[in-house]
Write a protein that holds these residues in place. Structure first.
Motif, PDB file in Angstrom:
ATOM      1  N   GLY A  42     -37.471  31.318 -27.079  1.00 24.25           N
ATOM      2  CA  GLY A  42     -36.230  32.035 -26.847  1.00 24.25           C
ATOM      3  C   GLY A  42     -36.388  33.535 -27.053  1.00 24.25           C
ATOM      4  N   PRO A  43     -35.298  34.247 -27.013  1.00 25.51           N
ATOM      5  CA  PRO A  43     -35.364  35.687 -27.234  1.00 25.51           C
ATOM      6  C   PRO A  43     -35.730  35.969 -28.694  1.00 25.51           C
ATOM      7  CG  PRO A  43     -33.088  34.949 -27.109  1.00 25.51           C
ATOM      8  CD  PRO A  43     -33.955  33.766 -26.772  1.00 25.51           C
ATOM      9  N   PRO A  44     -36.209  37.181 -28.969  1.00 24.93           N
ATOM     10  CA  PRO A  44     -36.560  37.492 -30.357  1.00 24.93           C
ATOM     11  C   PRO A  44     -35.335  37.409 -31.262  1.00 24.93           C
ATOM     12  CG  PRO A  44     -36.869  39.395 -28.907  1.00 24.93           C
ATOM     13  CD  PRO A  44     -36.408  38.259 -28.061  1.00 24.93           C
ATOM     14  N   PRO A  45     -35.541  36.998 -32.499  1.00 28.79           N
ATOM     15  CA  PRO A  45     -34.403  36.890 -33.417  1.00 28.79           C
ATOM     16  C   PRO A  45     -33.828  38.262 -33.755  1.00 28.79           C
ATOM     17  CG  PRO A  45     -36.463  36.475 -34.559  1.00 28.79           C
ATOM     18  CD  PRO A  45     -36.793  36.616 -33.108  1.00 28.79           C
ATOM     19  N   VAL A  46     -32.561  38.297 -34.044  1.00 30.56           N
ATOM     20  CA  VAL A  46     -31.887  39.531 -34.440  1.00 30.56           C
ATOM     21  C   VAL A  46     -31.815  39.550 -35.962  1.00 30.56           C
ATOM     22  CG1 VAL A  46     -29.753  40.845 -34.302  1.00 30.56           C
ATOM     23  CG2 VAL A  46     -30.553  39.551 -32.321  1.00 30.56           C
TER      24      VAL A  46
END
Length: 126
Positions: free
Chosen positions: A121-125
């Motif tokens: 998935g997208p990088p964690p925030v």
């Protein structure tokens, strides 16, 4: 890896459009058959030159839709057809099409044998 690699070798003289159609048919058939890893060797095709950026965009969008995120696809292609900047691979990734292009079958098989990344998935925030 648990699943086998399905191999398709395309040969003969054709237009670029016919080659795109044939590869699309391979993707659709493989998806319908539940293939998870597909190697398509197009080194035996002739009759067309290196596609431009617009043609690459069209073919990648079409193939991404046909694969439907259901498989990992390695294409073996002669250097004369490949995009040195790998625009098509970048676009494929953006369209969730897990595909790559190689000049040798050995490299393609090695890539297909790699396990998926742990984080997709997208990088964690933070």
């Amino acid at each position: 890896m648990a699943s086998e690699i399905e191999v398709v070798r395309l040969e003969g003289e054709c237009t670029f459009g016919q080659a795109v159609d044939d590869i699309d048919a391979c993707l659709r058939r493989a998806r319908q058959d539940g293939v998870r890893r597909l190697l398509i060797d197009i080194r035996g095709l002739s009759g067309f030159g290196k596609p431009d950026v617009a043609a690459r965009m069209g073919m990648v969008r079409r193939w991404a839709a046909s694969a439907g995120g259901a498989m990992k696809v390695a294409m073996v292609s002669p250097r004369s057809l490949n995009d040195g900047e790998r625009f098509d691979i970048v676009l494929a990734k953006a369209l969730a099409f897990d595909g790559d292009v190689f000049e040798t079958e050995e490299d393609a098989r090695h890539w297909l044998d790699q396990a998926p990344a742990l984080w997709t998935g997208p990088p964690p925030v933070f």
